[in-house]
Scaffold this motif. Structure first.
Motif, short mmCIF file in Angstrom:
data_model
loop_
_atom_site.label_atom_id
_atom_site.label_comp_id
_atom_site.label_asym_id
_atom_site.label_seq_id
_atom_site.Cartn_x
_atom_site.Cartn_y
_atom_site.Cartn_z
N THR A 98 0.80 -1.34 -0.13
CA THR A 98 -0.05 -0.12 0.04
C THR A 98 0.91 1.35 0.01
O THR A 98 1.85 1.40 0.53
N GLU A 99 0.44 2.16 -0.45
CA GLU A 99 1.04 3.55 -0.55
C GLU A 99 1.22 4.26 0.82
O GLU A 99 0.05 4.25 1.28
N ASP A 100 2.06 4.64 1.23
CA ASP A 100 2.34 5.52 2.46
C ASP A 100 1.83 6.82 1.84
O ASP A 100 2.20 7.75 1.51
N THR A 101 0.41 7.32 2.62
CA THR A 101 -0.43 8.65 2.20
C THR A 101 0.19 9.60 3.32
O THR A 101 -0.15 10.90 3.31
N GLN A 134 -3.18 15.72 0.67
CA GLN A 134 -2.70 14.78 -0.09
C GLN A 134 -2.28 15.23 -1.53
O GLN A 134 -1.68 14.67 -2.48
N ARG A 188 0.92 16.36 -1.39
CA ARG A 188 1.89 15.43 -1.37
C ARG A 188 2.24 14.69 -2.73
O ARG A 188 3.22 14.36 -3.21
N LYS A 189 1.04 14.79 -3.52
CA LYS A 189 1.30 14.26 -4.88
C LYS A 189 2.02 15.43 -5.83
O LYS A 189 2.97 14.67 -6.45
N ARG A 229 10.95 13.59 -6.79
CA ARG A 229 11.33 12.55 -7.47
C ARG A 229 11.95 12.79 -8.86
O ARG A 229 12.78 12.07 -9.53
#
Length: 144
Positions: free
Chosen positions: A2-5, A119, A122-123, A130
């Motif tokens: 699972t993705e770490d939100t 969120q 974060r995105k 990255r």
């Protein structure tokens, strides 16, 4: 898996020794070249700001208030990161020698998984860390 939100986690190999990568991430004029203009000083407790273009979609006014929380020369830098919203994040860079270069780890932590605006932040920031920021750190280190 699972993705770490709650966090952004990135690690990348940079083909430069830790001393050069450290300079790129801790010298204010070099940091401004890959991240944002700032009044950073490598001193625990020093409060500083980054400034950039506002992002209205996430309520960001273009000012990031930070504090140096911890550092270990050529190994670790940890700062607080607050962007004028209700965010209260921590950003940590860890450097590990790897061959002739450096493995650079970034942890940007503290995102509220139940807050749609955080969120979205974060995105947006995850994509930047990255791609463009790590490449820019590498370019700056290459010039040293």
């Amino acid at each position: 898996m699972t993705e770490d939100t709650r966090a952004i986690r990135v690690d990348q190999y940079l083909a430069h020794p830790p001393a050069k990568v450290w300079r790129a991430i801790t010298e204010p004029e070099l940091m401004a070249r890959w991240l944002m203009p700032n009044d950073f000083r490598l001193e625990v407790g020093h409060r500083f700001t980054f400034t950039t273009e506002p992002r209205k979609a996430v309520g960001f006014d273009g000012i990031v208030s930070c504090e140096v929380l911890e550092f270990e020369t050529e190994k670790l830098l940890r700062i607080s990161w607050t962007d004028g919203t209700d965010a209260d994040w921590t950003v940590t860079w860890r450097l590990e020698p790897e061959g002739r270069g450096t493995r650079l780890f970034l942890d940007h932590e503290g995102f509220d998984p139940d807050d749609p605006r955080q969120q979205l932040s974060r995105k947006i920031m995850g994509s930047g860390w990255r791609t463009s920021h790590f490449r820019a750190i590498e370019r700056v280190a290459a010039e040293l």
